[in-house]
Design a protein around this motif. Structure first.
Motif, PDB file in Angstrom:
ATOM      1  N   ALA A 190       0.601  -1.465  -0.008  1.00 42.13           N
ATOM      2  CA  ALA A 190      -0.033   0.175   0.054  1.00 42.13           C
ATOM      3  C   ALA A 190       0.754   1.189   0.518  1.00 42.13           C
ATOM      4  N   MET A 191       2.459   1.717   0.212  1.00 42.70           N
ATOM      5  CA  MET A 191       3.143   2.601  -0.137  1.00 42.70           C
ATOM      6  C   MET A 191       4.102   2.361  -1.218  1.00 42.70           C
ATOM      7  N   GLN A 192       3.570   1.769  -1.960  1.00 45.87           N
ATOM      8  CA  GLN A 192       4.198   1.849  -2.720  1.00 45.87           C
ATOM      9  C   GLN A 192       3.535   2.932  -3.889  1.00 45.87           C
ATOM     10  N   ALA A 193       4.450   3.854  -4.709  1.00 43.80           N
ATOM     11  CA  ALA A 193       3.334   4.718  -6.139  1.00 43.80           C
ATOM     12  C   ALA A 193       1.780   3.591  -6.687  1.00 43.80           C
ATOM     13  N   GLY A 194       1.175   4.559  -7.149  1.00 47.93           N
ATOM     14  CA  GLY A 194      -0.040   3.722  -7.495  1.00 47.93           C
ATOM     15  C   GLY A 194      -1.010   2.509  -7.790  1.00 47.93           C
ATOM     16  N   ILE A 195      -0.530   2.487  -5.891  1.00 47.95           N
ATOM     17  CA  ILE A 195      -1.746   2.027  -5.209  1.00 47.95           C
ATOM     18  C   ILE A 195      -2.294   2.137  -4.115  1.00 47.95           C
ATOM     19  N   THR A 196      -3.259   2.175  -3.982  1.00 47.64           N
ATOM     20  CA  THR A 196      -4.355   3.027  -3.396  1.00 47.64           C
ATOM     21  C   THR A 196      -5.047   1.588  -1.726  1.00 47.64           C
ATOM     22  N   LYS A 197      -5.243   1.948  -0.627  1.00 51.03           N
ATOM     23  CA  LYS A 197      -5.940   0.927   0.249  1.00 51.03           C
ATOM     24  C   LYS A 197      -7.171   1.485   0.579  1.00 51.03           C
ATOM     25  N   THR A 198      -8.091   0.767   0.575  1.00 50.24           N
ATOM     26  CA  THR A 198      -9.900   1.223   0.676  1.00 50.24           C
ATOM     27  C   THR A 198      -9.904   0.013   1.567  1.00 50.24           C
ATOM     28  N   GLN A 199     -11.688  -0.358   1.695  1.00 49.40           N
ATOM     29  CA  GLN A 199     -11.845  -1.294   2.591  1.00 49.40           C
ATOM     30  C   GLN A 199     -11.834  -2.434   2.236  1.00 49.40           C
ATOM     31  N   ASP A 200     -12.516  -2.155   0.421  1.00 51.71           N
ATOM     32  CA  ASP A 200     -12.552  -3.372   0.012  1.00 51.71           C
ATOM     33  C   ASP A 200     -11.308  -4.015  -0.352  1.00 51.71           C
ATOM     34  N   GLY A 201     -10.010  -3.539   0.061  1.00 49.96           N
ATOM     35  CA  GLY A 201      -8.401  -4.316  -0.734  1.00 49.96           C
ATOM     36  C   GLY A 201      -8.139  -3.173  -1.472  1.00 49.96           C
ATOM     37  N   LEU A 202      -6.730  -3.380  -2.069  1.00 50.46           N
ATOM     38  CA  LEU A 202      -5.574  -2.505  -2.672  1.00 50.46           C
ATOM     39  C   LEU A 202      -6.306  -2.964  -4.255  1.00 50.46           C
ATOM     40  N   GLN A 203      -6.208  -0.687  -4.673  1.00 47.53           N
ATOM     41  CA  GLN A 203      -6.231  -1.033  -5.961  1.00 47.53           C
ATOM     42  C   GLN A 203      -4.946  -0.448  -6.902  1.00 47.53           C
ATOM     43  N   ILE A 204      -4.731  -0.754  -7.781  1.00 45.34           N
ATOM     44  CA  ILE A 204      -3.709  -0.436  -8.558  1.00 45.34           C
ATOM     45  C   ILE A 204      -4.128   0.006  -9.690  1.00 45.34           C
ATOM     46  N   ARG A 205      -3.650   1.648  -9.462  1.00 51.48           N
ATOM     47  CA  ARG A 205      -3.959   2.294 -11.277  1.00 51.48           C
ATOM     48  C   ARG A 205      -5.391   2.918 -11.611  1.00 51.48           C
ATOM     49  N   PHE A 241      20.588   6.317   7.484  1.00 50.54           N
ATOM     50  CA  PHE A 241      19.145   7.761   6.781  1.00 50.54           C
ATOM     51  C   PHE A 241      19.459   7.140   5.690  1.00 50.54           C
ATOM     52  N   ARG A 242      17.814   6.896   5.801  1.00 50.70           N
ATOM     53  CA  ARG A 242      16.789   6.344   4.312  1.00 50.70           C
ATOM     54  C   ARG A 242      15.536   7.266   4.433  1.00 50.70           C
ATOM     55  N   VAL A 243      15.046   7.903   2.725  1.00 52.23           N
ATOM     56  CA  VAL A 243      14.061   9.078   2.724  1.00 52.23           C
ATOM     57  C   VAL A 243      13.523   8.045   1.219  1.00 52.23           C
ATOM     58  N   PHE A 244      12.608   8.110   1.457  1.00 52.99           N
ATOM     59  CA  PHE A 244      11.378   7.242   0.311  1.00 52.99           C
ATOM     60  C   PHE A 244      10.419   8.276   0.403  1.00 52.99           C
ATOM     61  N   GLY A 245       9.874   7.968  -1.321  1.00 53.94           N
ATOM     62  CA  GLY A 245       8.363   9.034  -0.798  1.00 53.94           C
ATOM     63  C   GLY A 245       8.069   8.536  -2.660  1.00 53.94           C
ATOM     64  N   ASN A 246       6.942   8.923  -2.657  1.00 51.66           N
ATOM     65  CA  ASN A 246       6.107   8.553  -4.310  1.00 51.66           C
ATOM     66  C   ASN A 246       4.932   9.996  -3.867  1.00 51.66           C
ATOM     67  N   VAL A 247       4.686  10.193  -5.598  1.00 45.62           N
ATOM     68  CA  VAL A 247       3.166  11.040  -5.650  1.00 45.62           C
ATOM     69  C   VAL A 247       2.861  11.020  -6.697  1.00 45.62           C
ATOM     70  N   SER A 248       1.411  10.336  -6.721  1.00 48.71           N
ATOM     71  CA  SER A 248       0.580  10.199  -8.365  1.00 48.71           C
ATOM     72  C   SER A 248      -0.230  10.618  -8.276  1.00 48.71           C
ATOM     73  N   TYR A 249      -0.680  10.877  -9.745  1.00 49.45           N
ATOM     74  CA  TYR A 249      -2.440  11.692  -9.855  1.00 49.45           C
ATOM     75  C   TYR A 249      -2.463  11.030 -10.933  1.00 49.45           C
TER      76      TYR A 249
END
Length: 951
Positions: A155-170, A743-751
């Protein structure tokens, strides 16, 4: 919205900037070295050596040497590949202008096929060789995160959204993802919840998350692939465990949900096998009462009739067991056996969802039954996956992998453990909302003398039980073989394979099962049994599916191109074939004709097939800067209920608008395009930017049809056809930055934007009823479209070399995660006046369907741990941890009031279909349920205290 064309122009502009900056070097360096056999010391001839992310490559000489010249200054990864020795990659190779950089490879005989890569040095911040959106998360990274299972990692990866139903990819639906555990599908094909088995995060060796550009070997999903590999034990005995609780100090605290989590992991080589056979085990228990105020006094399950207090002591109970045996038969030959077992007992209605049919984005809390959850629906999901993998290197050019698997999942939903129905019915079982004591009078001063009582909260409270009774099981046997061939030129890497899955599905779905049982009247007279519930859907089928694929990965002067094709084939099974052939079966004539025209008879079954092409291309524009493009077709077979419902000649549902399956349904198809750019700016910083366009066809919609029953009477039923369409476009940016070793930093932004004609099969027919056939041509936002998604995370893991204010921080670790995502879409409502009581009345703005967005979600998690080492070299010690979920205690709304655009708060106006709880409006005409559902928000802040050990 950024179009694909504009995105491509942006990527080329970035490439030009990097090209100007990085190739404008007057001086270059070189990389030289030797590749030898680690055991014999002999040089290895014709080993392929290449500098990752560049055009530079060579094949070793007879002496095993290589010398790559004219390499621009910078940090690189150098890779050596040769079948029989596997693949070895050295990261962080620094080239200096005018100098030679020497590295040497000591290759060991491989026990695995070519895909296993030995990495020397720190992990690269971006993979420059994959022409798609793919990321691999390994156990060392997972152990530092605040995650409990595979889905939380993904769920922390780019393009993936977690909802009540499960994981949605793109922007796809949750069931469109292909879930694999050790080469075998791990998805319950009937429940529609994504994973069929739970996998604890500490059982994972690695997770490959592919959201774009999946290869031809994958053919079970149309949105992406989540490929999980289970850990193996090492050559020494190791054991670890942990326990977490949120009620250590105050069980009544707002941050306590009565949660206990325990885990035990151990592995060892089997004695007497010379360490060639190892065993890994993990057992996990997760018990919680959730954050809701009401719980059942005791959950019961008709699948587990003995000792319910043992298996279901809380409101939500999850158990998993992972076992993996690995046998290194000899160099080049390895056999593994995996068994993944999970059990979940809860009252979450999302445990069962008919994919593509049910209303979406609804919390699973049974609020209407919360006055007495002992009579609510209890779900028991029991699953077991077994996988045998045989890896065999046949020669320096050929490798083979064979996978054999069995997946069994069983889901039972009942009235909290009650049997299907009693022999006789002697009380009212139907749920109802009744006025309870103390009775509140709405108009006590009315001079007419006619008084009305307040209707209350609308929750069921008459002692009735849930009308749901469901049981299904799915048993799948998988045979899969994949071969690799690498000719001596090293330019090609050809893979080919075949997969066959033999299934048995049984589905029993009954509403109000007591209907039809004898009813006791004055203890003397009974009525005969005449039906199975008020409605039912019962069938047992044996479909078959499979696929054949071939793919050629071409590596030439830095350009990597994968060209592949997969042919999926499937047979609905004898059950469907017989229904189509039987003139008395309730099958539409047009369906019969189409089914026979579109299928081919073979081996006693009727078959369909579809070709799925895949093309992935990447090429460096400068050193460590790569452009890539991929194009592919993928598919997902429809839910079996859409195909088989109502076709059984014995169990016929004669209720109004019962369901009728369509055995001629085609798969739902996704045609995807992606263009992207990857850059390893330094060995510590890398980023990826990608734009994608997914066109989805043949989604299932429902229509009403008239068929004749067995008596010849016309009956209206709901049937399914392929007709719906959706389009998802989006842009993603991901980055990883490492500061030193600590020290490690990671991030992603999707629209993204997800648009289509309807949100579910049920909604499509309702739209036609309301708006006519014009609804079929109208494109709108989809309910699960949430344009913005942001994930940021940081890991701080110092060792003895780092001191702050003189303090040795060795053993301390910190993980902080922050997430932002757009709120749910909703259709706004407009005030049109007031009723006689002065309550505001609202009208739905259908011309603005799903055009508004609710308040956004903000998530934040923190994990702090400190280890007291007993052996710093091995990492053994005692660990204390503090975990805070929803650190900011943000109210994330998941039930949206369309009047306000946020979750309901007391005093807000509500739609006419909602009950208004304010006393001045709560008159006799109010209907619906009180809107103060505690599940209208996600969980508030939770604090867990933990202790763990490792030896």
């Amino acid at each position: 919205m950024i179009s694909t064309g504009k995105m491509r122009a942006l990527l080329l502009s970035i490439a030009f900037v990097f090209s100007t900056a990085l190739w404008a070097q007057d001086e270059t360096g070189s990389i030289k070295g030797q590749v030898i056999d680690a055991e014999t010391g002999e040089p290895i001839f014709q080993a392929g050596v290449r500098v990752v992310g560049t055009y530079f490559a060579q094949v070793t000489s007879f002496s095993g040497q290589f010398n790559i010249e004219d390499v621009p200054p910078g940090d690189y990864s150098v890779k050596v590949e040769i079948l029989g020795y596997g693949t070895q990659q050295i990261n962080g190779v620094t080239v200096t202008a005018g100098e030679e950089t020497e590295i040497n490879f000591r290759m060991e005989g491989s026990r695995d096929v070519l895909e296993e890569v030995t990495v020397i040095g720190q992990k690269n911040q971006v993979d420059l060789e994959v022409a798609g959106s793919e990321i691999t998360i390994r156990q060392t990274e997972i152990s530092q995160m605040n995650v409990r299972d595979v889905q939380e990692v993904v769920a922390m990866q780019a393009g993936i959204t977690k909802t009540q139903d499960g994981l949605q990819i793109r922007g796809a639906r949750v069931y469109e993802t292909e879930y694999i555990v050790d080469g075998i599908s791990a998805q319950d094909p009937l429940a529609g919840t994504g994973f069929g088995v739970n996998v604890a995060s500490s059982s994972v060796s690695s997770i490959d998350v592919i959201t774009g550009g999946a290869g031809a070997e994958f053919g079970g999903g149309s949105s992406g692939v989540i490929n999980t590999k289970i850990r193996e034990a090492g050559d020494k005995f190791a054991i670890s465990g942990r326990f977490q609780t949120d009620h250590l100090f105050d069980p009544n605290a707002a941050t306590s949900f009565n949660t206990d989590i325990a885990e035990l992991t151990f592995g060892f080589p089997i004695p007497g096998t010379d360490k060639k056979v190892t065993m890994f085990n993990n057992v996990t228990m997760n018990l919680t009462d959730e954050y809701f105020p009401n719980q059942a006094s005791q959950l019961q399950s008709s699948l587990f009739t003995g000792n319910p207090e043992l298996w279901a002591p809380r409101q939500t109970n999850a158990w998993t067991h992972t076992l993996k045996l690995a046998w290194a038969v000899r160099p080049g030959t390895k056999i593994t056996l995996t068994n993944q077992h999970s059990l979940n007992i809860n009252q979450n209605t999302r445990s069962l969802q008919i994919v593509g049919f049910d209303a979406i984005l609804t919390p699973g809390y049974q609020y209407e039954r919360s006055n007495n959850l002992d009579n609510a629906t209890t779900y028991t999901h029991h699953s077991n996956l077994t996988a045998i993998n045989i890896n065999q290197i046949l020669s320096k050019q050929w490798g083979l992998n064979v996978s054999l698997g069995r997946l069994f999942t069983n889901l039972r939903a009942d009235a909290n453990g009650r049997e299907f129905r009693t022999p006789t019915v002697d009380r009212i079982l139907d749920e109802d909302n009744i006025i309870t004591y103390p009775v509140g009078v709405f108009n006590p001063d009315d001079p007419s003398g006619i008084f009305f009582v307040r209707p209350g909260d609308g929750l069921v409270n008459n002692g009735g039980i849930t009308p749901t009774w469901h049981d299904h099981y799915a048993e799948e046997y998988t045979i899969r073989a994949k071969a690799h061939w690498i000719p001596e030129s090293k330019v090609h890497e050809v893979s080919m394979g075949i997969e066959n899955v033999f299934n048995e599905y049984q589905w029993v779905d009954v509403t109000r099962p007591w209907v039809g049982a004898p009813i006791i009247i004055n203890d003397t007279l009974t009525t005969p049994s005449i039906s199975i519930g008020s409605s039912n859907d019962i069938w047992k089928v044996n479909p078959v599916r499979g696929g054949i694929f071939v793919q050629d990965k071409i590596t030439y002067k830095g350009i990597i191109a994968s060209i592949g094709v997969r042919m999926n084939y499937w047979a609905p099974g004898k059950f469907a074939d017989d229904a189509v052939a039987d003139p008395n079966a309730p099958v539409i004539d047009q369906v019969r004709e189409d089914y026979m025209d579109k299928t081919v008879g073979f081996a006693g079954l009727r078959w369909k097939a579809r070709l799925l092409p895949r093309i992935n291309v990447s090429f460096p524009v400068t050193a460590n800067n790569v452009l890539y493009f991929n194009y592919g077709h993928s598919m997902r077979l429809p839910h079996p209920r859409f195909m088989y419902a109502g076709l059984d000649p014995v169990y016929q549902d004669r209720s109004f608008l019962s369901f009728l399956g369509n055995p001629d349904l085609d798969p739902e198809v996704n045609v995807s395009y992606e263009v992207g750019y990857k850059a390893a700016v330094t060995k510590n910083f890398g980023f990826t930017v990608a734009a994608y366009n997914n066109n989805r066809f043949d989604y299932i919609v429902s229509r009403r049809v008239i068929v004749e029953d067995q008596t010849g009477r016309p009956v209206t039923k709901t049937m399914y056809i392929n007709q719906d369409y959706a389009k998802v476009v989006g842009v993603e940016l991901g980055a990883n930055y490492r500061i030193g070793k600590h020290f490690r930093v990671f991030g992603n932004v999707s629209y993204q934007q997800a648009r289509g004609k309807s949100n579910s099969a049920r909604e499509s027919s309702l739209q036609i009823e309301q708006n006519g056939e014009v609804a079929l041509t109208r494109e709108q936002f989809l309910a699960w479209d949430r344009p913005w998604n942001v994930n940021l995370g940081t890991v701080f893991a110092p060792d003895s070399t780092m001191r702050i204010l003189g303090m040795n921080l060795n053993g301390f670790e910190a993980f902080l995660q922050f997430g932002y995502s757009s709120g749910f879409r909703y259709t706004p409502q407009e005030k049109i006046g007031e009723n006689d009581l002065g309550r505001p009345e609202y009208e739905v703005l259908n011309d603005q369907y799903l055009q508004e967005r609710a308040t956004p979600w903000i998530t934040s998690d923190l994990k702090l741990s400190y280890t007291l080492f007993t052996d710093k070299k091995s990492g053994s010690g005692l660990t204390f941890s503090l975990e805070v979920r929803n650190l900011l205690d943000w109210n994330n709304a998941q039930i949206i009031n369309p009047v306000t655009g946020r979750a309901y708060e007391y005093g807000d106006d509500v739609p006419n279909t909602w009950r208004d709880p304010r006393p001045q409006y709560n008159g006799p005409q109010e209907s619906g349920v009180d809107p103060r559902n505690p599940a209208r928000y996600l969980a508030p802040r939770q604090i867990l205290y933990g202790i763990g050990f490792r030896f």
